[in-house]
Design a protein around this motif. Structure first.
Motif: not given
Ligand code: FAD
Length: 489
Positions: A217-222, A461-469, A471-473, A479-485
């Protein structure tokens, strides 16, 4: 590459070949499910999928796929993942941040054929439907059974429920029905490797482990493609009243909101703010009789939804008398029938469309604590005037600066109506607007999402820790980054 300076096509992605297209044609069977711009010139048919609603973002996609089932979505994604073909899920293509448009030659997966309404439980109000259903059609379906879809917005005639959930759209009645994070009960989604995540739960309560659907919900197809949903619909109120007020200052608009919450409490279903500029521009474009005789710097639209029209009307009348006699509002009108309700709403819902009339719009969809919310419109207007970019004649790129939005949710749409998109204007606006919001602990993306437009600004609007998490998700699911790059993070 020319369209997006600074962005280059990721060389890990394969170039589309006739063999790839042959696979998809064999998979999807019918001709109309594949728009093939690889083997033939299909530019005209592909164009609508390559351009966004604002005519601001343009892609170079040469293949559009229209799956008809979850199984087909799964096979498409599995193949794309294996072959390193990047994809963009597309719903109604009404998104306002460039999320639904390919950046380079990504394949568009258009969800419009998956539009079946599967079931509706009249006892609980849970609706089971495909992601490609049009929002208005879904609402009409439940309306006939006495319910309301818990989301409504100006693009309802073309946006898909899957697109709504993917952007976590807020809309006109979030104040009443809450966010989709609460009303989406279940979901089926396909991951990039073709795995089908079936979480089609129709229950309101289900605390059994991580609530994975929330990530979509809110992942915008990624992360994957949403294929089905279960949505909790609310009882439709038989009594709906709408009023529109003229207000002389933003301070008074805040007081009107406070009073509305106090006096209308449980029947208040929408509280929308529109500034004088937005209404002047709508009138300029559409003409028609204005709802109030005089012009005001601010207008509010209030909607009440309850079960007893007499009781509700009485409450609204008393509220009106009160705010008029205390000079909180300067003038007001109450709709007398369904047609007038529609007309009053059109002054609010028509803004998004009308302000693009001169050529384009820079749109900032932001959350700011209410006390400061409108200040940003004045500040941005002053900056653009000082830079000599705002004026009535054609040599000025900017027509005007305006603000409107969902006041009940502290959500402002700051819009800059322009005659053309212009680098000088962009330099004055960014990062200024984002810095302004960061200083007030606001959000740079209230309800429209990040897409391509805000990808580089998430750090405001988001801190480094949250952006890092995050990116992990993303790396875990895709893993191949094909979704809405190239978008989002
Ligand atoms: P698209 O634009 O097609 O896609 C949006 C994003 O979702 C893209 O990133 C896309 O890749 C992804 N996506 C689409 N479908 C799927 C799927 N099935 N699975 C995975 N990813 C998918 N928004 C609000 O929040 N509130 C408003 O009040 C509001 N009013 C609007 C008024 C107008 C006139 C317009 C044009 C837009 C408005 N919007 C509003 C913007 C809003 O984001 C969209 O209208 C809507 O939510 C997007 O749905 P869509 O089907 O058009 O999605």
């Amino acid at each position: 590459t020319d369209s997006y300076p600074g962005l280059t096509r990721d060389s890990r992605f394969s170039q589309l070949t006739p063999e790839h297209v042959a696979y998809f044609k064999q998979l999807l069977g019918q001709d109309s499910a594949v728009i093939d711009g690889i083997n033939a010139d299909a530019a005209a048919d592909i164009e609508p999928f390559n351009e966004d609603w604002m005519h601001k973002y343009k892609g170079q996609c040469r293949l559009v796929l229209k799956p008809g089932s979850t199984e087909e979505v799964s096979k498409i994604l599995r193949y794309c993942n294996e072959k390193m073909l990047a994809v963009v899920p597309q719903g109604g293509n009404t998104g306002l941040v460039g999320g639904s448009i390919p950046v380079f030659d990504e394949i568009v997966i258009s969800m419009g054929r998956m539009n079946t309404i599967h079931s509706f439980d009249e006892m609980s109000g849970s609706l089971v439907l495909d992601a490609g259903c049009i929002l208005e059609v879904a609402d009409q379906h439940v309306a006939e059974r006495g319910y309301i879809f818990p989301l409504d917005l100006g693009a309802k005639g073309s946006c898909h429920v899957g697109g709504n959930v993917s952007t976590n759209a807020g809309g006109l009645r979030l104040l009443r029905y809450g966010s989709l994070h609460g009303s989406v009960l279940g979901m089926e989604a396909v991951l990039p490797d073709g795995t089908v995540m079936n979480d089609m739960c129709t229950l309101r309560k289900n605390n059994t482990g991580y609530d994975l659907k929330q990530l979509f919900i809110g992942a915008e197809g990624t992360l994957g493609i949403i294929t089905k949903l279960v949505v909790q619909c609310a009882q439709r109120s038989p009594a709906v009243n709408v009023a529109l007020f003229g207000i002389v200052s933003y301070e008074k608009a805040q007081r009107a909101f406070r009073e509305a919450k106090l006096q209308l409490s449980e029947i208040l279903s929408a509280f929308e703010l529109m500034d004088g500029t937005s209404q002047r521009l709508v009138h300029q474009v559409r003409g028609g009789t204005k709802p109030l005789e005089n012009d005001y710097p601010f207008y509010c639209l209030i909607e009440t939804s309850g079960s007893n029209s007499e009781h509700d009307y009485e409450k609204l009348e008393k509220f009106l008398e009160d705010v008029m006699s205390n000079e909180v509002i300067a003038d007001g009108v109450v709709a007398q029938d369904a047609t007038q309700i529609k007309t009053l709403w059109s002054w609010r819902e028509g803004i998004t469309e009308c302000i693009g009339h001169w050529g384009g719009t820079y749109k900032y969809d932001v959350s700011i604590p209410l006390s400061d919310m409108y200040l940003i419109v004045n500040d941005v207007k002053a900056r653009l005037s000082e830079a000599g970019l705002l004026g009535e004649t054609d040599d000025h790129p900017v027509v005007d600066v305006l603000g409107y939005g969902h006041m009940g949710d502290s959500n402002l749409h700051l819009n800059i109506a322009v005659r053309r998109y212009d680098k000088e204007v962009e330099k004055v606006l960014e990062p200024y607007v984002y810095e302004w919001i960061e200083k007030r602990q606001g959000s740079i993306s209230a309800e429209h999402g990040l897409g391509l437009a805000k990808k580089n600004y998430i750090g405001y609007s988001r801190n480094e820790t949250m952006i890092g998490l995050m990116k992990q998700i993303k790396a875990l699911y895709d893993p191949n980054g094909i979704m809405n790059p190239y978008k989002y993070i």
